[in-house]
Design an enzyme around this catalytic site. Structure first.
Site, mmCIF file in Angstrom:
data_model
loop_
_atom_site.group_PDB
_atom_site.id
_atom_site.type_symbol
_atom_site.label_atom_id
_atom_site.label_comp_id
_atom_site.label_asym_id
_atom_site.label_seq_id
_atom_site.Cartn_x
_atom_site.Cartn_y
_atom_site.Cartn_z
ATOM 1 N N LYS A 115 0.865 -1.187 0.000
ATOM 2 C CA LYS A 115 0.000 0.000 0.000
ATOM 3 C C LYS A 115 0.895 1.227 0.000
ATOM 4 C CE LYS A 115 -4.457 0.529 0.837
ATOM 5 N NZ LYS A 115 -5.350 -0.497 0.507
HETATM 6 N N1 GLU Z 1 -7.497 -0.222 -2.568
HETATM 7 C C1 GLU Z 1 -8.263 -1.421 -2.641
HETATM 8 C C2 GLU Z 1 -8.127 -2.204 -1.354
HETATM 9 O O1 GLU Z 1 -7.831 -1.661 -0.330
HETATM 10 C C3 GLU Z 1 -7.961 -2.221 -3.890
HETATM 11 C C4 GLU Z 1 -6.572 -2.738 -3.993
HETATM 12 C C5 GLU Z 1 -6.259 -3.374 -5.340
HETATM 13 O O2 GLU Z 1 -7.145 -3.520 -6.147
HETATM 14 O O3 GLU Z 1 -5.089 -3.697 -5.541
HETATM 15 O O4 GLU Z 1 -8.373 -3.371 -1.316
#
Ligand code: GLU
Length: 430
Positions: A115
């Protein structure tokens, strides 16, 4: 029921990192996780902090700080969103990266967890500035992301347009012959730029499906049930859209600008239309009244859907919650103390790593299509998503019954056991 009563031996800063570590510790203790594997999973593999200059519209240069944390890649390339928000810092990125590892593992995807994002308030910048900020951030990350290494996606305050800028910047740094083989460096792209049908609604649809599966299991009819939504972005809106279609009624919404309520219900589509024309804010919507933001979670309702930021449901507001189901569209919306209170009150929680996993599952479908040169139809994507979410829900429910544990603990157990198996089979290099 097993609840999250154990507090970590180490003193940790209160916040999302503290929460995710305590959730992990709780599940790891229950399964007696191999201590060496535990050491590996407790730390993040790589943490990138980049400072980069961007020229603003007025000609001045501003320096931004961006983050990308790669927690674990035992099961496949790092995967997870990028968020643009003042609360983004290294600890937030670490916590959110860890949740991604558990989420992708639980969903049975060939991914690890990551992230990142930029610490900023996007409402302070023009679209042209956001484009330059995004492109320069992508350039600063360089080859630390990649289609088979680490694949970003949208998160809070980022969207398909942001992903298109990342894709274009990343591709532009490659040699011409390599360019089109890098389409899957990001997911959540606009359809015209290699995105997938259905990715826009995947997270919210997944939240809705989890509520539907839960209702089927509990023999609850969703018709006329009242739900409240925190965050009317991509996740909150789509979850509300599908719930409304099922006959449920949206009675309150809270966003970054304020909170509104109407006990008799309000139209999801009309509110979306209003918010789109009102710079994204629900405040001032004619068919609802503004309420104090501190009263939001205490509202009379059946289902509460936090789909904004972490640490929103705490020991302070948890005792006042009237909903009997909390469906976590956001990552980490409920802290450990609040969860103990809610479970004691008999409130069910559909945990984030299960409830919002539709997004990353949708991302996986997009990534597969790009990688294989395929284009799937919307109904195909939605059917595959429903199948996968149904399998995950079933496994979490079974584990929770077998282990006499709450749904979050069960979800963590499944996620950690899959990783443990991978480490046991592969061993540790060298
Ligand atoms: N931001 C989304 C999550 O927290 C999607 C992450 C993604 O698709 O890689 O799951």
């Amino acid at each position: 029921m097993t609840t999250l009563t154990k507090t970590s031996k180490k003193t940790r800063k209160q916040g999302m990192l503290d929460n995710v570590m305590r959730q992990f510790d709780n599940a790891a203790d229950i399964i007696g996780l191999n201590p060496n594997i535990r050491k590996i999973l407790e730390v993040t593999n790589n943490e990138f902090v980049v400072h980069f200059p961007v020229r603003m519209d007025n000609g001045e240069v501003e320096i931004f700080t961006g983050y990308r944390v790669q927690h674990n890649n035992a099961l496949g390339p790092y995967k997870g969103g990028l968020r643009y928000h003042p609360t983004v810092d290294i600890d937030a990125a670490k916590a959110l990266a860890m949740w991604m590892t558990w989420k992708t593992s639980l969903a049975g995807l060939p991914y690890g967890g990551a992230k990142g994002g930029i610490q900023l308030d996007p409402s302070n910048y023009s679209l042209a500035e956001l484009e330059r900020i995004t492109r320069r951030f992508t350039y600063a990350l360089g080859d630390n992301i990649g289609p088979e290494l680490d694949i970003p996606a949208p998160d809070v305050n980022t969207n398909p347009q942001t992903m298109a800028w990342i894709l274009d910047t990343y591709m532009s740094t490659k040699s011409p012959s390599e360019r089109s083989t890098n389409m899957h460096v990001v997911t959540g792209k606009p359809i015209g730029a290699g995105g997938s049908e259905g990715r826009d609604r995947a997270t919210g649809y997944g939240v809705f499906l989890n509520i539907k599966f839960w209702a089927e299991h509990k023999k609850v009819d969703l018709k006329d049930k009242k739900f409240i939504v925190q965050g009317f972005g991509n996740v909150g809106y789509w979850a509300a859209h599908f719930l409304e279609k099922e006959g449920a009624v949206m009675t309150a919404v809270q966003d970054a600008y304020g909170s509104i309520a109407n006990e008799d219900g309000m139209s999801v589509e009309e509110l979306m239309e209003y918010a789109t024309a009102n710079k994204g804010s629900v405040l001032g919507f004619a068919d609802a009244v503004p309420i104090d933001k501190n009263d939001f979670f205490a509202l009379n309702c059946d289902i509460c859907i936090p789909s904004a930021l972490g640490n929103q449901i705490t020991a302070k507001n948890a005792p006042k919650i009237k909903a009997y189901l909390i469906a976590e569209g956001a990552n980490g919306p409920t802290d450990v103390e609040a969860e103990e209170i809610l479970l004691k009150k008999g409130i069910d929680i559909l945990p984030d790593i299960l409830c919002n996993s539709g997004g990353v599952i949708g991302s996986y479908f997009e990534w597969l299509q790009n990688r294989n040169g395929e284009i799937w139809q919307l109904d195909e994507v939605m059917a595959k998503l429903e199948k996968k979410m149904g399998e995950s829900f079933k496994r979490v429910l079974e584990t929770s019954q077998r282990r006499k544990a709450d749904m979050r603990t069960a979800a963590f157990i499944i996620a950690i056991e899959r990783l443990e198996e991978a480490y046991v089979q592969r061993g540790i290099f060298p």
